[in-house]
Design a protein around this motif. Structure first.
Motif, PDB file in Angstrom:
ATOM      1  N   LEU A 131     -12.007   1.565   3.129  1.00  0.00           N
ATOM      2  CA  LEU A 131     -12.089   0.111   3.268  1.00  0.00           C
ATOM      3  C   LEU A 131     -12.753  -0.290   4.580  1.00  0.00           C
ATOM      4  N   SER A 132     -12.414   0.397   5.636  1.00  0.00           N
ATOM      5  CA  SER A 132     -12.959   0.029   6.940  1.00  0.00           C
ATOM      6  C   SER A 132     -14.458   0.267   7.040  1.00  0.00           C
ATOM      7  N   ARG A 133     -15.014   1.035   6.102  1.00  0.00           N
ATOM      8  CA  ARG A 133     -16.433   1.386   6.157  1.00  0.00           C
ATOM      9  C   ARG A 133     -17.292   0.554   5.202  1.00  0.00           C
ATOM     10  N   VAL A 134     -16.716  -0.444   4.552  1.00  0.00           N
ATOM     11  CA  VAL A 134     -17.496  -1.278   3.637  1.00  0.00           C
ATOM     12  C   VAL A 134     -18.656  -1.963   4.354  1.00  0.00           C
ATOM     13  N   PRO A 135     -18.453  -2.611   5.513  1.00  0.00           N
ATOM     14  CA  PRO A 135     -19.606  -3.224   6.206  1.00  0.00           C
ATOM     15  C   PRO A 135     -20.688  -2.202   6.539  1.00  0.00           C
ATOM     16  N   TYR A 136     -20.283  -1.013   6.977  1.00  0.00           N
ATOM     17  CA  TYR A 136     -21.260   0.029   7.282  1.00  0.00           C
ATOM     18  C   TYR A 136     -22.072   0.407   6.050  1.00  0.00           C
ATOM     19  N   LEU A 137     -21.387   0.540   4.903  1.00  0.00           N
ATOM     20  CA  LEU A 137     -22.090   0.930   3.686  1.00  0.00           C
ATOM     21  C   LEU A 137     -23.051  -0.168   3.226  1.00  0.00           C
ATOM     22  N   LEU A 138     -22.652  -1.423   3.361  1.00  0.00           N
ATOM     23  CA  LEU A 138     -23.550  -2.524   3.016  1.00  0.00           C
ATOM     24  C   LEU A 138     -24.777  -2.523   3.932  1.00  0.00           C
ATOM     25  N   THR A 139     -24.550  -2.295   5.216  1.00  0.00           N
ATOM     26  CA  THR A 139     -25.672  -2.214   6.153  1.00  0.00           C
ATOM     27  C   THR A 139     -26.595  -1.061   5.796  1.00  0.00           C
ATOM     28  N   ALA A 140     -26.006   0.093   5.492  1.00  0.00           N
ATOM     29  CA  ALA A 140     -26.803   1.274   5.140  1.00  0.00           C
ATOM     30  C   ALA A 140     -27.631   1.022   3.886  1.00  0.00           C
ATOM     31  N   ALA A 141     -27.069   0.295   2.915  1.00  0.00           N
ATOM     32  CA  ALA A 141     -27.817  -0.015   1.697  1.00  0.00           C
ATOM     33  C   ALA A 141     -29.013  -0.900   2.013  1.00  0.00           C
ATOM     34  N   ARG A 191     -29.785  -3.917  -4.982  1.00  0.00           N
ATOM     35  CA  ARG A 191     -28.729  -4.937  -5.028  1.00  0.00           C
ATOM     36  C   ARG A 191     -27.382  -4.241  -5.059  1.00  0.00           C
ATOM     37  N   VAL A 192     -26.423  -4.783  -4.309  1.00  0.00           N
ATOM     38  CA  VAL A 192     -25.096  -4.170  -4.216  1.00  0.00           C
ATOM     39  C   VAL A 192     -24.043  -5.211  -4.586  1.00  0.00           C
ATOM     40  N   ARG A 193     -23.086  -4.787  -5.372  1.00  0.00           N
ATOM     41  CA  ARG A 193     -21.989  -5.672  -5.786  1.00  0.00           C
ATOM     42  C   ARG A 193     -20.751  -4.819  -6.026  1.00  0.00           C
ATOM     43  N   GLY A 194     -19.593  -5.355  -5.730  1.00  0.00           N
ATOM     44  CA  GLY A 194     -18.396  -4.579  -6.028  1.00  0.00           C
ATOM     45  C   GLY A 194     -17.184  -5.017  -5.250  1.00  0.00           C
ATOM     46  N   SER A 195     -16.169  -4.173  -5.275  1.00  0.00           N
ATOM     47  CA  SER A 195     -14.861  -4.503  -4.745  1.00  0.00           C
ATOM     48  C   SER A 195     -14.750  -4.164  -3.269  1.00  0.00           C
ATOM     49  N   ALA A 196     -14.971  -5.160  -2.444  1.00  0.00           N
ATOM     50  CA  ALA A 196     -14.799  -4.961  -1.012  1.00  0.00           C
ATOM     51  C   ALA A 196     -13.344  -4.707  -0.669  1.00  0.00           C
ATOM     52  N   GLY A 197     -12.437  -5.068  -1.571  1.00  0.00           N
ATOM     53  CA  GLY A 197     -11.016  -4.873  -1.333  1.00  0.00           C
ATOM     54  C   GLY A 197     -10.515  -3.494  -1.694  1.00  0.00           C
ATOM     55  N   THR A 198     -11.347  -2.671  -2.334  1.00  0.00           N
ATOM     56  CA  THR A 198     -10.941  -1.295  -2.662  1.00  0.00           C
ATOM     57  C   THR A 198     -11.963  -0.257  -2.210  1.00  0.00           C
ATOM     58  N   GLY A 199     -13.104  -0.691  -1.732  1.00  0.00           N
ATOM     59  CA  GLY A 199     -14.126   0.252  -1.285  1.00  0.00           C
ATOM     60  C   GLY A 199     -14.900   0.878  -2.424  1.00  0.00           C
ATOM     61  N   VAL A 200     -14.981   0.198  -3.562  1.00  0.00           N
ATOM     62  CA  VAL A 200     -15.761   0.682  -4.712  1.00  0.00           C
ATOM     63  C   VAL A 200     -16.884  -0.312  -4.966  1.00  0.00           C
ATOM     64  N   LEU A 201     -18.112   0.100  -4.681  1.00  0.00           N
ATOM     65  CA  LEU A 201     -19.280  -0.755  -4.822  1.00  0.00           C
ATOM     66  C   LEU A 201     -20.249  -0.149  -5.828  1.00  0.00           C
ATOM     67  N   TYR A 202     -21.147  -0.994  -6.331  1.00  0.00           N
ATOM     68  CA  TYR A 202     -22.185  -0.539  -7.266  1.00  0.00           C
ATOM     69  C   TYR A 202     -23.533  -1.034  -6.763  1.00  0.00           C
ATOM     70  N   ALA A 203     -24.556  -0.199  -6.949  1.00  0.00           N
ATOM     71  CA  ALA A 203     -25.905  -0.550  -6.512  1.00  0.00           C
ATOM     72  C   ALA A 203     -26.872  -0.366  -7.669  1.00  0.00           C
ATOM     73  N   GLY A 204     -27.880  -1.203  -7.722  1.00  0.00           N
ATOM     74  CA  GLY A 204     -28.870  -1.125  -8.784  1.00  0.00           C
ATOM     75  C   GLY A 204     -30.283  -1.096  -8.248  1.00  0.00           C
ATOM     76  N   LEU A 205     -31.150  -0.289  -8.896  1.00  0.00           N
ATOM     77  CA  LEU A 205     -32.578  -0.203  -8.578  1.00  0.00           C
ATOM     78  C   LEU A 205     -33.375  -0.472  -9.844  1.00  0.00           C
ATOM     79  N   PRO A 206     -34.546  -1.060  -9.753  1.00  0.00           N
ATOM     80  CA  PRO A 206     -35.372  -1.258 -10.949  1.00  0.00           C
ATOM     81  C   PRO A 206     -35.690   0.073 -11.622  1.00  0.00           C
ATOM     82  N   GLY A 207     -35.683   0.068 -12.955  1.00  0.00           N
ATOM     83  CA  GLY A 207     -35.913   1.292 -13.712  1.00  0.00           C
ATOM     84  C   GLY A 207     -37.299   1.880 -13.542  1.00  0.00           C
TER      85      GLY A 207
END
Length: 397
Positions: free
Chosen positions: A287-297, A309-325
């Motif tokens: 959880l404490s590393r969510v801002p770092y992971l968003l910055t890294a993305a 693009r990144v979206r997901g649960s900042a409250g559990t530390g589970v995020l999803y990212a998408g790239l064009p196919g």
């Protein structure tokens, strides 16, 4: 081979459509006798996840194994057949004022498919994941024998916890035909409170302030536009109307003057940040590393000149990212390498859930997984002939 159907581009010569656990057992028993490799299908919403099967003779379609077997409203428990769409389960439970607290990021997803990939959405923060809600399971083994574990009560400790084992196994250990779930009451009121954030650090501070307060959100989501675009933090609070009003007011104080609130979810709430045919990635971290992971993305997107693009649960530390196919596979490989470095630094993992074939051949979709030797031994115990979804899971399991 005459192609009747396919899974992730791999053709199958036959499709079986059983309508009960007993019929599934007959199909699997026959396939085992003929040494046929099989893959189970529900609604097909996640058949492009993980890896294509290494071989495939038979598709077992569970669309006919559907319906509510039992609803013990007083015990807050329901038994559901695997081919039942999640939406139908919710509709069946609603008259009793109850719910199966699983989100539906992909419309039409079935109970069995959701359990097989251990999928969850924003409300996992309060209600837990599939593994937390699953209290019993019926599975047809690779030899056609029906196995049951768990029961119809929430506190059941007898026997081996087969449910937690098959949840997230991608159909490689057995064919799930029925699931018993712990239910929750439907909330009388719900409020979505959203606020913009100038960057990952500000989003992290907003998330931390919500977690430290006494608002008890059911979900706490972050949505970051492609690249290093604007971020939005959204909290969901549920309960009785007076309590929801009070907690929504507290959230507005915590999140600032630009806060917006609504009784319905904002656009894209609880959905994956990719379209069919795109590259879909799951990222986890402390959880404490969510801002770092968003910055890294964001840095990774800029470095490789590709929208992430990144979206997901900042409250559990589970995020999803998408790239064009249509992103060059070499570029995708670079993005994945950088994101894996970021998730490792955040005590998490990076898994490619779905991607076009050229990307799958270039990238190790699973990455390093601890305990792979143990997982292989479990696979050998459950499916010694390797006929259940061969090669779909980690390490070619």
């Amino acid at each position: 081979m005459t192609v009747v159907d396919e899974i992730a581009g791999v053709p199958a010569a036959a499709v079986a459509e059983p309508a009960s656990t007993a019929e599934v057992a007959d199909v699997v028993r026959g396939a085992a006798a003929d040494e046929l490799a099989l893959v189970v299908r529900g609604a097909g919403t996640r058949q492009d996840w993980a890896l294509p099967p290494q071989r495939l003779d038979l598709i077992v379609d569970l669309g006919g194994v559907c319906g509510l077997v039992e609803h013990a409203a007083g015990d807050l428990v329901a038994i559901v057949r695997a081919g039942t769409p999640l939406r139908e389960v919710q509709e069946a439970l609603r008259p009793a004022g109850q719910q199966l607290a699983l989100d539906e990021p992909l419309p039409g997803a079935t109970v069995g498919g959701t359990v097989a990939v251990n999928a969850s959405g924003p409300r996992r923060m309060l209600y837990g994941t599939v593994r937390d809600l699953l209290i019993g399971v019926t599975v047809v083994r690779a030899d056609g024998v029906v196995a049951k574990a768990g029961g119809k009560v929430v506190k059941n400790v007898a026997g081996y916890d087969l449910g937690k084992l098959v949840a997230g196994s991608y159909g490689t250990l057995g064919v799930i035909t029925e699931c018993a779930f712990r239910l929750h009451p439907l909330p009388a009121a719900a409020r979505y409170v959203s606020a913009p954030a100038a960057g990952p650090d500000e989003a992290g501070r907003a998330v931390a302030s919500v977690l430290a307060a006494q608002v008890v959100p059911s979900a706490l989501e972050v949505d970051m536009a492609a690249g290093e675009g604007p971020l939005t933090v959204t909290a969901l609070v549920e309960g009785v109307p007076a309590g929801v009003d009070r907690r929504a007011a507290d959230l507005r104080k915590l999140l600032g003057e630009e806060t917006e609130q609504a009784e319905s979810p904002p656009p894209c709430w609880g959905t994956y940040p990719w379209a069919p045919g795109d590259v879909g990635i799951k990222l986890t971290c402390a959880l404490s590393r969510v801002p770092y992971l968003l910055t890294a993305a964001g840095v990774t997107a800029r470095l490789h000149d590709v929208p992430v693009r990144v979206r997901g649960s900042a409250g559990t530390g589970v995020l999803y990212a998408g790239l064009p196919g249509d992103t060059d596979p070499g570029v995708v490989a670079g993005v994945i390498s950088d994101l894996r470095a970021a998730t490792r630094a955040g005590a998490g993992h990076c898994v490619v859930l779905t991607a076009p074939p050229p990307v799958r051949t270039r990238v190790d979709v699973w990455g390093h997984v601890d305990g792979l030797d143990l997982m292989r031994r479990v696979k050998e115990q459950f499916d010694p002939a390797g006929t259940l979804a061969p090669g779909r899971f980690v390490g070619g399991i």
